[in-house]
Design an enzyme around this catalytic site. Structure first.
Site, PDB file in Angstrom:
ATOM      1  N   GLU A   1      21.525  14.721  82.559  1.00 12.06           N
ATOM      2  CA  GLU A   1      22.876  15.058  82.099  1.00 12.06           C
ATOM      3  C   GLU A   1      23.304  16.352  82.803  1.00 12.06           C
ATOM      4  OE1 GLU A   1      23.548  16.411  77.977  1.00 12.06           O
ATOM      5  OE2 GLU A   1      25.471  15.381  78.046  1.00 12.06           O
TER       6      GLU A   1
ATOM      7  N   PHE B   1      29.589  23.279  71.642  1.00 12.02           N
ATOM      8  CA  PHE B   1      30.689  24.113  72.154  1.00 12.02           C
ATOM      9  C   PHE B   1      31.871  23.308  72.689  1.00 12.02           C
ATOM     10  CE2 PHE B   1      28.693  23.265  76.299  1.00 12.02           C
ATOM     11  CZ  PHE B   1      29.808  23.096  77.100  1.00 12.02           C
TER      12      PHE B   1
ATOM     13  N   CYS C   1      30.983  14.482  76.024  1.00 16.45           N
ATOM     14  CA  CYS C   1      29.830  13.576  75.897  1.00 16.45           C
ATOM     15  C   CYS C   1      30.214  12.185  76.348  1.00 16.45           C
ATOM     16  CB  CYS C   1      29.319  13.558  74.473  1.00 16.45           C
ATOM     17  SG  CYS C   1      30.506  12.854  73.345  1.00 16.45           S
TER      18      CYS C   1
ATOM     19  N   LYS D   1      28.693  25.339  60.558  1.00 19.64           N
ATOM     20  CA  LYS D   1      28.092  26.331  61.468  1.00 19.64           C
ATOM     21  C   LYS D   1      28.618  25.981  62.854  1.00 19.64           C
ATOM     22  CE  LYS D   1      25.287  27.106  64.299  1.00 19.64           C
ATOM     23  NZ  LYS D   1      25.652  27.486  65.697  1.00 19.64           N
TER      24      LYS D   1
ATOM     25  N   GLU E   1      28.154  29.111  68.502  1.00 21.53           N
ATOM     26  CA  GLU E   1      28.346  30.564  68.658  1.00 21.53           C
ATOM     27  C   GLU E   1      29.129  30.879  69.934  1.00 21.53           C
ATOM     28  OE1 GLU E   1      25.646  28.802  68.715  1.00 21.53           O
ATOM     29  OE2 GLU E   1      24.102  29.550  70.080  1.00 21.53           O
TER      30      GLU E   1
HETATM   31  P1  NAD Z   1      23.408  22.673  72.084  1.00 20.23           P
HETATM   32  O1  NAD Z   1      22.411  21.634  71.705  1.00 20.23           O
HETATM   33  O2  NAD Z   1      22.972  23.768  72.988  1.00 20.23           O
HETATM   34  O3  NAD Z   1      23.981  23.413  70.768  1.00 20.23           O
HETATM   35  C1  NAD Z   1      24.522  22.693  69.691  1.00 20.23           C
HETATM   36  C2  NAD Z   1      24.326  23.491  68.396  1.00 20.23           C
HETATM   37  O4  NAD Z   1      22.922  23.648  68.166  1.00 20.23           O
HETATM   38  C3  NAD Z   1      24.929  24.885  68.406  1.00 20.23           C
HETATM   39  O5  NAD Z   1      25.585  25.098  67.174  1.00 20.23           O
HETATM   40  C4  NAD Z   1      23.736  25.813  68.572  1.00 20.23           C
HETATM   41  O6  NAD Z   1      23.900  27.028  67.862  1.00 20.23           O
HETATM   42  C5  NAD Z   1      22.580  25.023  67.981  1.00 20.23           C
HETATM   43  N1  NAD Z   1      21.311  25.245  68.691  1.00 20.23           N
HETATM   44  C6  NAD Z   1      21.138  25.333  70.030  1.00 20.23           C
HETATM   45  N2  NAD Z   1      19.833  25.494  70.319  1.00 20.23           N
HETATM   46  C7  NAD Z   1      19.166  25.498  69.140  1.00 20.23           C
HETATM   47  C8  NAD Z   1      17.794  25.624  68.782  1.00 20.23           C
HETATM   48  N3  NAD Z   1      16.845  25.781  69.699  1.00 20.23           N
HETATM   49  N4  NAD Z   1      17.456  25.590  67.482  1.00 20.23           N
HETATM   50  C9  NAD Z   1      18.414  25.429  66.529  1.00 20.23           C
HETATM   51  N5  NAD Z   1      19.724  25.306  66.816  1.00 20.23           N
HETATM   52  C10 NAD Z   1      20.100  25.341  68.101  1.00 20.23           C
HETATM   53  O7  NAD Z   1      24.668  21.886  72.677  1.00 20.23           O
HETATM   54  P2  NAD Z   1      25.957  22.485  73.411  1.00 20.23           P
HETATM   55  O8  NAD Z   1      25.565  23.012  74.748  1.00 20.23           O
HETATM   56  O9  NAD Z   1      26.700  23.353  72.490  1.00 20.23           O
HETATM   57  O10 NAD Z   1      26.821  21.148  73.596  1.00 20.23           O
HETATM   58  C11 NAD Z   1      26.713  20.296  74.705  1.00 20.23           C
HETATM   59  C12 NAD Z   1      25.847  19.097  74.404  1.00 20.23           C
HETATM   60  O11 NAD Z   1      26.368  18.388  73.293  1.00 20.23           O
HETATM   61  C13 NAD Z   1      25.807  18.100  75.554  1.00 20.23           C
HETATM   62  O12 NAD Z   1      24.482  17.658  75.713  1.00 20.23           O
HETATM   63  C14 NAD Z   1      26.704  16.967  75.071  1.00 20.23           C
HETATM   64  O13 NAD Z   1      26.414  15.708  75.635  1.00 20.23           O
HETATM   65  C15 NAD Z   1      26.448  16.994  73.615  1.00 20.23           C
HETATM   66  N6  NAD Z   1      27.514  16.362  72.864  1.00 20.23           N
HETATM   67  C16 NAD Z   1      27.292  15.117  72.346  1.00 20.23           C
HETATM   68  C17 NAD Z   1      28.286  14.457  71.656  1.00 20.23           C
HETATM   69  C18 NAD Z   1      28.054  13.084  71.088  1.00 20.23           C
HETATM   70  O14 NAD Z   1      28.885  12.603  70.337  1.00 20.23           O
HETATM   71  N7  NAD Z   1      26.968  12.426  71.399  1.00 20.23           N
HETATM   72  C19 NAD Z   1      29.539  15.076  71.488  1.00 20.23           C
HETATM   73  C20 NAD Z   1      29.731  16.356  72.024  1.00 20.23           C
HETATM   74  C21 NAD Z   1      28.715  16.994  72.710  1.00 20.23           C
END
Ligand code: NAD
Length: 524
Positions: free
Chosen positions: A416, A183, A315, A207, A210
């Protein structure tokens, strides 16, 4: 000499072009003016999902409902994968020099709609307008970099590996690839992958998160306008069902994921078990080390931007500040002042330096972690919990927070938080500080603030993190360098952006070639 008839038809043509352009623009601009149900984009067509479940897309500052996003089914992912696989057969045969023409057009359209795209990011994600513009700028840089594919995708060769035998390595695209996005950067993160994937001749499925699907909805209007052939780029909105369908689909060859570490680990394992190429960027807990010789004014300004910019939902946000020796008191006083004076509010309002966090659940989780920190012995030096932001009382706001005397082994120092919370730790030597970094589970970014070249070299040599900053607070690599997370911040071997992306989206083929020797003096 132009005749009157020619002159008139020229004017009519100009008028027609102008009308076509403005009607396309109007369609684009009105996209979010009503509470709309978002659509998928498959096979060059906008289509309503057959989903039975929808989520509200909500402005995190005002709580206004912006749209409804469908949670598409596995059948809808299947349809996108099928059309992308068909489109691949023609797209991979389209010369790279022609493929990049679509990217040049896309870049032009993104520049034209730059302000509106940035506004959309602020509307759905909450960051300030300047932060949203910075995000879109990096997205565009990735398109520009991928335009160099005719050079960057080239292979290698060597004549006469044995007498009369030559050997070549060429790069070929994989097929259908997909990205599952988080997000916090709704406009930028799909661009760490998509431009390279399609420039290399693959076809693609996005994708989006959401929570923030509006920006990609707009980007896909631009992709549509850029004229990509049907099926080359596809958008499927959704959540877990759509993700699992991507992970299991036999026609999808490669998956890029960015998000939290537990989900990254899950995606990596399941997609790899299905024989796919996977790259998963995960969570982070980024330390910044401040040596006594650092310029404290500059360090404070930069680390405050790092810790509190995008409300700490980056991140590469600084999460722990480790002061070494005499840096302790001056830095503590200065950062406490910077935290308590930061202007918090709605990202579209003038002068605002920090917006809300994404959801009420995030706000609750962050406030709970601050409480836990205090329970584990830290002092809440600046407390940003439950703020009242005038005019936006219902928004998901947490003000900048400073936890002092955080124990290096406590949960607060390891978890985190993903919010505007900076934990202060004090140590006596740079060796202790590097040891602390290297003991952590994450390895996304580590930064050092110093005036000493020798300390800087030691730090970049020894610190176990994929992105290093020296007097830099957000060491996020430019489009032409890989975004190099390590440890639990990354699962895979090739990262997003630059040359890594090209390697990820191509497979190498090696050809060893011999031709019978002829008598070339003979006449044909
Ligand atoms: P998230 O893991 O909750 O969701 C990311 C994606 O995964 C979304 O599209 C979501 O629909 C999907 N998803 C979530 N849970 C799922 C499941 N159980 N099964 C299948 N798909 C699932 O992450 P977020 O809250 O959207 O983003 C924040 C996180 O992203 C933080 O931990 C941040 O550090 C990390 N991030 C990392 C980087 C990097 O380059 N390392 C960059 C940006 C964000």
């Amino acid at each position: 000499m132009p005749t009157l008839r020619n002159g008139l038809s020229d004017r009519l043509l100009e008028l027609k072009t102008l009308l076509t352009q403005s009607s396309a623009l109007l369609k684009f601009m009105t996209l979010t003016n009503t509470t709309q149900t978002l659509q998928n984009y498959v096979d060059g067509q906008w289509c309503f999902s057959h989903a039975t479940d929808y989520l509200n897309v909500v402005n995190p500052a005002t709580t206004e409902r912006l749209a409804k996003v469908p949670l598409s089914s596995s059948d809808e992912v299947n349809q996108a994968a099928q059309v992308a696989a068909i489109a691949f057969q023609t797209w991979r045969r389209t010369p790279p020099t022609q493929r990049v023409q679509y990217l040049f057009r896309l870049k032009g359209l993104m520049e034209e709609q730059f302000e509106d795209l940035a506004r959309t990011i602020t509307l759905e994600c909450g960051k300030t307008l300047d932060e949203s513009k910075g995000e879109m700028r990096r997205a565009i840089e990735n398109v520009e970099t991928a335009c160099g594919i005719p050079m960057m995708m080239q292979g290698t060769n060597l004549e006469d590996i044995a007498s009369g035998i030559d050997e070549f390595m060429i790069r070929q695209p994989l097929g259908v690839a997909a990205v599952i996005a988080p997000f916090n950067f709704p406009g930028m993160i799909p661009f760490w992958f998509m431009p390279y994937a399609i420039a290399c001749g693959n076809t693609y499925i996005v994708k989006p998160s959401e929570k923030v699907p509006l920006t990609m909805q707009k980007v896909f209007h631009l992709l549509d306008h850029a004229g990509f052939p049907k099926g080359v780029v596809n958008l499927v909105n959704g959540a877990k069902e759509a993700v699992d369908a991507i992970l299991d689909h036999p026609l999808i060859q490669a998956i890029s994921f960015v998000g939290s570490t537990p989900v990254a680990r899950y995606i990596y394992s399941r997609a790899a078990a299905n024989g796919k190429r996977v790259q998963c960027q995960g969570g982070a807990k980024n330390p910044v080390i401040i040596l006594p010789d650092a310029d404290i004014d500059m360090t404070t300004r930069i680390t405050a931007d790092s810790a509190f910019g995008c409300a700490g939902q980056r991140c590469s946000a600084a999460s722990i500040a480790v002061t070494v020796g005499e840096a302790r008191q001056t830095y503590t006083d200065a950062i406490a002042h910077a935290a308590s004076t930061r202007v918090v509010g709605y990202g579209l309002d003038e002068g605002v330096q920090m917006g809300p966090v994404i959801t009420p659940q995030s706000q609750e989780r962050i406030e709970h972690l601050i409480q836990e920190g205090a329970a584990q012995g830290a002092t809440v030096l600046v407390d940003g919990r439950s703020p009242k932001i005038s005019g936006y009382e219902q928004g998901n706001f947490v003000r900048p927070t400073i936890l002092q005397n955080v124990h290096p082994q406590s949960d607060t120092a390891k978890t985190e938080i993903f919010g505007p919370v900076l934990s202060l730790i004090h140590l006596d030597t740079i060796d202790e500080a590097i040891a602390l970094i290297n003991s952590g589970q994450y390895g996304n970014m580590a930064c050092l603030f110093t005036d000493s070249g020798a300390a800087a070299r030691k730090f970049r040599y020894e610190a176990e993190a994929g992105n290093i900053g020296i007097n830099i607070g957000v060491a996020a690599p430019m489009a032409f360098f890989p975004f190099s997370g390590w440890k639990e911040s990354f699962f895979g071997d090739l990262h997003g952006q630059g040359h890594h992306a090209i390697e990820f989206f191509t497979q190498t083929k090696v050809i060893v070639e011999r031709w019978s020797s002829k008598d070339w003096s003979r006449k044909f």
